[in-house]
Design a protein around this motif. Sequence first.
Motif, PDB file in Angstrom:
ATOM      1  N   GLU A  42      32.901  64.778  68.026  1.00 38.71           N
ATOM      2  CA  GLU A  42      33.685  63.672  68.592  1.00 38.71           C
ATOM      3  C   GLU A  42      32.792  62.548  69.109  1.00 38.71           C
ATOM      4  O   GLU A  42      33.176  61.379  69.064  1.00 38.71           O
ATOM      5  CB  GLU A  42      34.615  64.204  69.689  1.00 38.71           C
ATOM      6  N   ILE A  43      31.597  62.879  69.571  1.00 38.99           N
ATOM      7  CA  ILE A  43      30.638  61.831  69.967  1.00 38.99           C
ATOM      8  C   ILE A  43      30.267  60.979  68.750  1.00 38.99           C
ATOM      9  O   ILE A  43      30.262  59.746  68.811  1.00 38.99           O
ATOM     10  CB  ILE A  43      29.375  62.460  70.595  1.00 38.99           C
ATOM     11  N   VAL A  44      29.961  61.639  67.631  1.00 38.54           N
ATOM     12  CA  VAL A  44      29.601  60.903  66.414  1.00 38.54           C
ATOM     13  C   VAL A  44      30.764  60.050  65.937  1.00 38.54           C
ATOM     14  O   VAL A  44      30.589  58.882  65.567  1.00 38.54           O
ATOM     15  CB  VAL A  44      29.138  61.877  65.318  1.00 38.54           C
ATOM     16  N   LEU A  45      31.965  60.611  65.957  1.00 35.52           N
ATOM     17  CA  LEU A  45      33.135  59.867  65.492  1.00 35.52           C
ATOM     18  C   LEU A  45      33.412  58.649  66.376  1.00 35.52           C
ATOM     19  O   LEU A  45      33.689  57.552  65.875  1.00 35.52           O
ATOM     20  CB  LEU A  45      34.362  60.776  65.466  1.00 35.52           C
ATOM     21  N   ASP A  46      33.317  58.851  67.684  1.00 36.06           N
ATOM     22  CA  ASP A  46      33.564  57.732  68.593  1.00 36.06           C
ATOM     23  C   ASP A  46      32.490  56.668  68.450  1.00 36.06           C
ATOM     24  O   ASP A  46      32.787  55.460  68.432  1.00 36.06           O
ATOM     25  CB  ASP A  46      33.624  58.243  70.032  1.00 36.06           C
ATOM     26  N   ALA A  47      31.245  57.097  68.319  1.00 37.15           N
ATOM     27  CA  ALA A  47      30.146  56.142  68.131  1.00 37.15           C
ATOM     28  C   ALA A  47      30.313  55.391  66.816  1.00 37.15           C
ATOM     29  O   ALA A  47      30.040  54.185  66.731  1.00 37.15           O
ATOM     30  CB  ALA A  47      28.807  56.873  68.155  1.00 37.15           C
ATOM     31  N   ALA A  48      30.764  56.086  65.768  1.00 41.14           N
ATOM     32  CA  ALA A  48      30.969  55.437  64.476  1.00 41.14           C
ATOM     33  C   ALA A  48      32.051  54.363  64.570  1.00 41.14           C
ATOM     34  O   ALA A  48      31.894  53.265  64.015  1.00 41.14           O
ATOM     35  CB  ALA A  48      31.345  56.479  63.420  1.00 41.14           C
ATOM     36  N   ARG A  49      33.133  54.656  65.261  1.00 40.97           N
ATOM     37  CA  ARG A  49      34.196  53.651  65.421  1.00 40.97           C
ATOM     38  C   ARG A  49      33.686  52.432  66.181  1.00 40.97           C
ATOM     39  O   ARG A  49      33.931  51.288  65.794  1.00 40.97           O
ATOM     40  CB  ARG A  49      35.396  54.276  66.150  1.00 40.97           C
ATOM     41  N   ALA A  50      32.978  52.679  67.283  1.00 41.81           N
ATOM     42  CA  ALA A  50      32.474  51.573  68.100  1.00 41.81           C
ATOM     43  C   ALA A  50      31.454  50.745  67.323  1.00 41.81           C
ATOM     44  O   ALA A  50      31.476  49.504  67.376  1.00 41.81           O
ATOM     45  CB  ALA A  50      31.854  52.118  69.386  1.00 41.81           C
ATOM     46  N   SER A  51      30.567  51.417  66.594  1.00 38.99           N
ATOM     47  CA  SER A  51      29.527  50.700  65.849  1.00 38.99           C
ATOM     48  C   SER A  51      30.118  49.928  64.670  1.00 38.99           C
ATOM     49  O   SER A  51      29.648  48.837  64.336  1.00 38.99           O
ATOM     50  CB  SER A  51      28.465  51.682  65.349  1.00 38.99           C
ATOM     51  N   ALA A  52      31.130  50.487  64.048  1.00 39.24           N
ATOM     52  CA  ALA A  52      31.789  49.780  62.951  1.00 39.24           C
ATOM     53  C   ALA A  52      32.367  48.458  63.433  1.00 39.24           C
ATOM     54  O   ALA A  52      32.210  47.411  62.789  1.00 39.24           O
ATOM     55  CB  ALA A  52      32.888  50.652  62.346  1.00 39.24           C
ATOM     56  N   VAL A  59      32.937  52.523  58.646  1.00 40.59           N
ATOM     57  CA  VAL A  59      32.100  53.718  58.765  1.00 40.59           C
ATOM     58  C   VAL A  59      32.984  54.959  58.700  1.00 40.59           C
ATOM     59  O   VAL A  59      33.974  55.063  59.428  1.00 40.59           O
ATOM     60  CB  VAL A  59      31.300  53.734  60.091  1.00 40.59           C
ATOM     61  N   GLY A  60      32.649  55.869  57.822  1.00 40.74           N
ATOM     62  CA  GLY A  60      33.288  57.172  57.761  1.00 40.74           C
ATOM     63  C   GLY A  60      32.258  58.251  58.036  1.00 40.74           C
ATOM     64  O   GLY A  60      31.046  58.016  57.937  1.00 40.74           O
ATOM     65  N   VAL A  61      32.715  59.452  58.372  1.00 39.11           N
ATOM     66  CA  VAL A  61      31.822  60.558  58.720  1.00 39.11           C
ATOM     67  C   VAL A  61      32.087  61.744  57.794  1.00 39.11           C
ATOM     68  O   VAL A  61      33.241  62.128  57.579  1.00 39.11           O
ATOM     69  CB  VAL A  61      31.989  60.979  60.188  1.00 39.11           C
ATOM     70  N   VAL A  62      31.009  62.293  57.251  1.00 38.22           N
ATOM     71  CA  VAL A  62      31.057  63.519  56.452  1.00 38.22           C
ATOM     72  C   VAL A  62      30.489  64.651  57.293  1.00 38.22           C
ATOM     73  O   VAL A  62      29.373  64.539  57.812  1.00 38.22           O
ATOM     74  CB  VAL A  62      30.237  63.372  55.160  1.00 38.22           C
TER      75      VAL A  62
END
Length: 347
Positions: A120-130, A137-140
Amino acid sequence: MARDLRTLPKAHLHLHFTGSMRPTTLVELAAEQGRRLPESLVDAVVDGDPVRLPASERGWFRFQRMYDAARAVVRSEEVMRRVVDEAVAADAAEGSVRLEIQVDPTSYAPHVGGLTPALEIVLDAARASAARHGIEVGVVVAASRMRHPLEARTLARLAALHAGADGVIGFGLSNDERRGVTSEFGPAFAIAARAGLASVPHGGELLGPDHVVEVLDALHPDRLGHGVRAVEDPAVLERVVDSGVALEVCPTSNVSLGVYPAVEDVPLRRLVDAGATVALGADDPLIFGPRLLEQYRLAREVHGFDDTALAELARGSIRASRASESSRARMLAAVDAWLAAPDPAAH
């Protein structure tokens, strides 16, 4: 001159979380934590000496030692968010319109309270950075061949719980292709497929076309991480093409890991000429050096791809991504606009 590759819209589909780290970030974090980095890693990230390893288990062990040393500095939520943001910023600066970054949360879970918080940290960071950098940004979520297949099922269930447009878009399998039994990871990929996630395992880099067949049969990939050695068997390559499996080709990492002696030996042209959908990737630029833009430059300068062919590589990356239909249409139109612009070399 030719058209600026930095302004060519492209999707980056093969980038690992730890391997995306900036060299300066690794050095800074290691110093703060009092960690001594392996000399080979220092040579690669500080001195810029290209990593050249034999395509053997010993070569992979040396690579894994460098990777583990880099991963060891990622020990907090703050650092995880920093790694994501710097990766997204770097891709945006190179003209990426979409990044699909791969992460195994198992490695970071002990430092942030478990698997779910790590993802969830990676997902939240990806949304914010996008939002910050203006790209998608998507996450695998990726399991490791070095661990038991039951752990892969756990990760697949976690990925499925976070599936969606703003969350996890795919499920992968990474690490040394010579380890583990491919078919035993099939149930994990079935879990991910039922959740609508893309199947994006590694295969056909360290092992040859027989391994590509194993992965096709057992894991039913939408994309294949690397897959370059499918060219060694025309029937296997034909199957890859006919099934519409995209290949995430990472030329500089192929050379660093000893799969090919030089970039000109990477069979990029043969794959494209056979009709394969190819998405160029940087894999682990922290260790291998060049990021995505350099892969396109090598396609132009070493493999002789003209701007029309480079635009088609970019289109292939966009079509192979998990972007929405509307986003794909917008991105593809931007590629068309890049190609339609006047060629500076014509003036």
